[in-house]
Write a protein that holds these residues in place. Structure first.
Motif: not given
Length: 349
Positions: A197-209
């Motif tokens: 789970r995450v806290a109050h925010e999440c980071i989506i990783d665009i680097r592989p794309l």
């Protein structure tokens, strides 16, 4: 910096403070260790499970812990920074207490300290606003901060009450995990806690794309404008990522609308990966699409006007039209242009 210098502490693969690295650097600099500044929950979107141990490491070397309260949105009613171990807690009013976040501020809010630091709190030349007589003078023109901003937060707190504030915290955490769960089927979530789970925010990783297709986080940010969204935080705290923080203020329908937009954007990225468009000729790189472009007599792009303006059907009923097409952000940041008259114009008058 009052003569101090920063020592950067590493983080582990899960986004937490690396406790071994922290301990090693605390030992190395023990004689001059002044303080640790930590954000809890982390800006990586996780609750630091070793936060109490982190504070104990600093205290064992005679240092103090300053907790950045930008993320009190995930703590109010559920946790007490003082019990966690911080000596100073900065409770920013933006996000958590009804003050808008963005546009460079406002960075305002109370700073709470433990009793041993009370003698060092600032005073004021007109109003006595600290517990003890302070030799430090004022740090703000108004004794308790902004008279225009603070009444908004006071009204919010008074209207919400203890139960309402706690419920807002729970909703903020729930909303972030809802988004992270839905988006994880389209984009990798960079950091999660031990329970996934995450806290109050999440980071989506665009680097592989980006590596595979050439489509960057900035391309996604610009394309989101066509879908009617201001982009989330880009390339902070990790370059090449998007950090999404819904807080408690968005209804489920709006969260779903955002997830639908991100899913559609991922489908457009897949079109680039499949060779339907090159990155340069894709609607992501061409975004945003103002009405002047879409309605021009000549349309030379390899995708349709409909794809540009109405990538999902719901936009036909509720469409935001951006005023301009893409600009060169970096150039604008480095070459400021003032639209006001030159000083000579005032002198001549």
């Amino acid at each position: 910096m009052v003569g101090m210098r920063v020592v950067v502490v590493a983080c582990d693969t899960a986004g937490n403070v690396d406790l071994e690295d922290l301990s090693a650097k605390a030992n190395k600099h023990s004689a001059e260790l002044a303080a640790l500044m930590i954000t809890y929950p982390s800006t990586h979107g996780v609750f630091e499970e070793a936060i109490v141990e982190i504070c104990e490491v600093i205290h064992s070397h005679g240092g103090q812990v300053y907790l950045d309260g930008a993320n009190m949105n995930a703590l109010v009613g559920l946790a007490k920074p003082g019990l966690i171990g911080s000596d100073v807690s900065h409770l920013n009013l933006h996000k958590t207490f009804c003050i808008p976040h963005g546009g460079g501020g406002p960075g305002v809010g109370p700073i709470g300290v433990k009793s041993h630091l009370a003698p060092f709190l600032p005073g004021h030349s007109v109003v006595q606003c600290s517990a003890a007589d302070s030799p430090l003078g004022a740090v703000s023109a108004a004794p308790w901060g902004s008279a225009s901003i603070l009444p908004i937060s006071w009204a919010y707190i008074a209207l919400m009450g203890p139960d309402g504030l706690t419920e807002a915290t729970r909703c903020a955490i729930l909303s972030a995990n809802y988004l992270a769960t839905r988006l994880s089927t389209h984009f990798p979530i960079l950091y999660t806690g031990a329970n996934g789970r995450v806290a109050h925010e999440c980071i989506i990783d665009i680097r592989p794309l980006e590596k595979a297709t050439g489509i960057s986080a900035e391309d996604i940010a610009k394309r989101l404008i066509d879908y009617g969204f201001h982009a989330p935080t880009m390339s902070f705290p990790v370059a090449g990522t998007l950090m999404i923080e819904p807080t408690e203020s968005e209804p489920l329908a709006e969260l779903d609308r955002f997830c639908d937009a991100m899913a559609a954007i991922r489908a457009e990225i897949d079109q680039v990966a499949a060779g339907v468009w090159t990155a340069e000729e894709s609607p992501l790189r061409g975004a945003p699409h103002p009405a002047a472009d879409v309605t021009a007599n000549e349309w030379t792009r390899p995708y349709s006007r409909e794809t540009a303006a109405y990538p999902i059907a719901s936009l036909r009923q509720n469409k935001y039209w951006p005023p301009v097409s893409r600009i060169d952000n970096s150039y604008g940041d480095r070459n400021l242009v003032c639209s006001c008259p030159p000083p000579e114009a005032f002198a001549s008058e």
